[in-house]
Design an enzyme around this catalytic site. Structure first.
Site, PDB file in Angstrom:
ATOM      1  CB  SER A 157     -12.519  34.333   1.263  1.00 48.31           C
ATOM      2  OG  SER A 157     -12.584  32.812   1.550  1.00 48.31           O
ATOM      3  CD  GLU A 251     -17.456  33.538   7.771  1.00 46.55           C
ATOM      4  OE1 GLU A 251     -16.456  32.979   6.866  1.00 46.55           O
ATOM      5  OE2 GLU A 251     -17.760  34.615   7.686  1.00 46.55           O
ATOM      6  CG  HIS A 281     -17.217  32.867   3.562  1.00 44.24           C
ATOM      7  ND1 HIS A 281     -16.139  32.844   4.382  1.00 44.24           N
ATOM      8  CD2 HIS A 281     -16.647  32.723   2.263  1.00 44.24           C
ATOM      9  CE1 HIS A 281     -14.882  32.863   3.523  1.00 44.24           C
ATOM     10  NE2 HIS A 281     -15.058  32.867   2.498  1.00 44.24           N
TER      11      HIS A 281
END
Length: 314
Positions: A157, A251, A281
């Site tokens: 991320s 995502e 995610h």
């Protein structure tokens, strides 16, 4: 080339549905910046306090003065190298406590100890604090005698953004490149230019686009998002090591991974982009319960070993 499963497992479909009806709903009610970050961070940390895989060793470290944890799985060999890992959390949350489980499983897969960095968080410490902490830790590894061929860098991320920024900083400072890089569901375009349209076409079960944009702005602080070290999709990538990107098909951040892979290949680099159908995610977080997470982690290990063997052969 890894053959990905054509359809998500029952466990994956149930996870996506659960997140869509819980975390995503909560994310739509709790507006960005309105909930005290301390509460969010404490809740995130609490989730990460699950038992570690048997035999995992944890050691506090301070590479270059930056705090962190050295996470070593029972299967890992400390003499073979190290993986510098930059955790996710939108630049504003997350810590070694939230990610030590994932780090332990990556350590088991790759056979490498994981240096899990506790970099400074925004908005208290906006850019370039986190990026500087990552660069400091990498310089420390080199000063400790690690050869570049023994070092892998990676993150999930927001940690994927920090990984890309680190590679650009290494090139800018003319330091030797690590052997490989790993990006898991990376958040790369801090403007969030594609997020709303992608979310409209296929609702992300986890990440609200407006929250992601708020996180990017919180990290940027007073700096323009077009800054060289923030706009990592446009930064020069010639000379970067082989990169593995794993991202979930649900995502809204998927476009970030696709654009990163395209820019790496355009620069003459190698990028293995894997889009895992039906996955959320950072689905790796849900190992060992999620079969796709287990398979993705195994492939991370295969990727690292393959790159390492090619370097030795050369």
């Amino acid at each position: 080339m890894l053959e990905l499963p054509p359809t998500p497992s029952v466990a994956s479909r149930l996870l996506a549905l659960l997140m869509l009806r819980s975390l995503r709903v909560l994310g739509g009610v709790v507006r960005p910046g309105t909930t005290p970050l301390r509460i969010v961070r404490d809740a995130f940390d609490a989730i990460g306090r699950t038992p570690l895989p048997r035999g995992t060793k944890i050691k506090p470290v301070t590479p270059g003065g930056v705090p962190g944890l050295l996470v070593t799985a029972k299967e890992a060999q400390e003499s073979t190298g190290i993986l510098l890992y930059l955790h996710g959390g939108g630049f504003v949350c997350g810590s070694p406590r939230t990610h030590r489980q994932l780090a332990a499983r990556i350590s088991a897969s790759t056979g490498l100890p994981i240096l899990l960095l506790d970099y400074r968080l925004a908005p208290e410490h906006p850019f370039p604090a986190a990026a500087e902490d990552a660069l400091t830790a990498y310089r420390w590894l080199l000063s400790e005698g690690y050869q570049p061929s023994q070092i892998v860098v990676g993150g999930d991320s927001a940690g994927g953004h920090l990984t890309a920024c680190l590679l650009a900083d290494i090139a800018q400072d003319k330091l030797p490149m690590p052997s490989a890089a790993i990006m898991l569901s990376p958040f790369l375009d801090l403007t969030g230019a594609e997020l709303a349209s992608r979310d409209l076409a296929l609702r992300d079960p986890f990440v609200p686009p407006d929250y992601a944009v708020w996180c990017g702005l919180a990290y940027a602080g007073e700096n323009l998002l077009s800054h060289r070290r923030l706009d990592v999709l446009k930064v020069r990538k010639r000379g970067w090591p082989p990169v593995l990107i794993q991202v979930g098909g649900t995502e809204c951040l998927l476009g970030d991974s696709e654009r990163m892979a395209e820019s790496l290949r355009r620069a003459g680099g190698y990028c293995d982009l894997q889009v895992w159908p039906g996955q959320v995610h950072v689905f790796h977080w849900f190992a060992p319960w999620l079969p796709e997470a287990n398979a993705a982690l195994r492939h991370i290990g295969e990727f690292v070993r393959e790159v390492s063997s090619e370097i030795v052969a050369a």
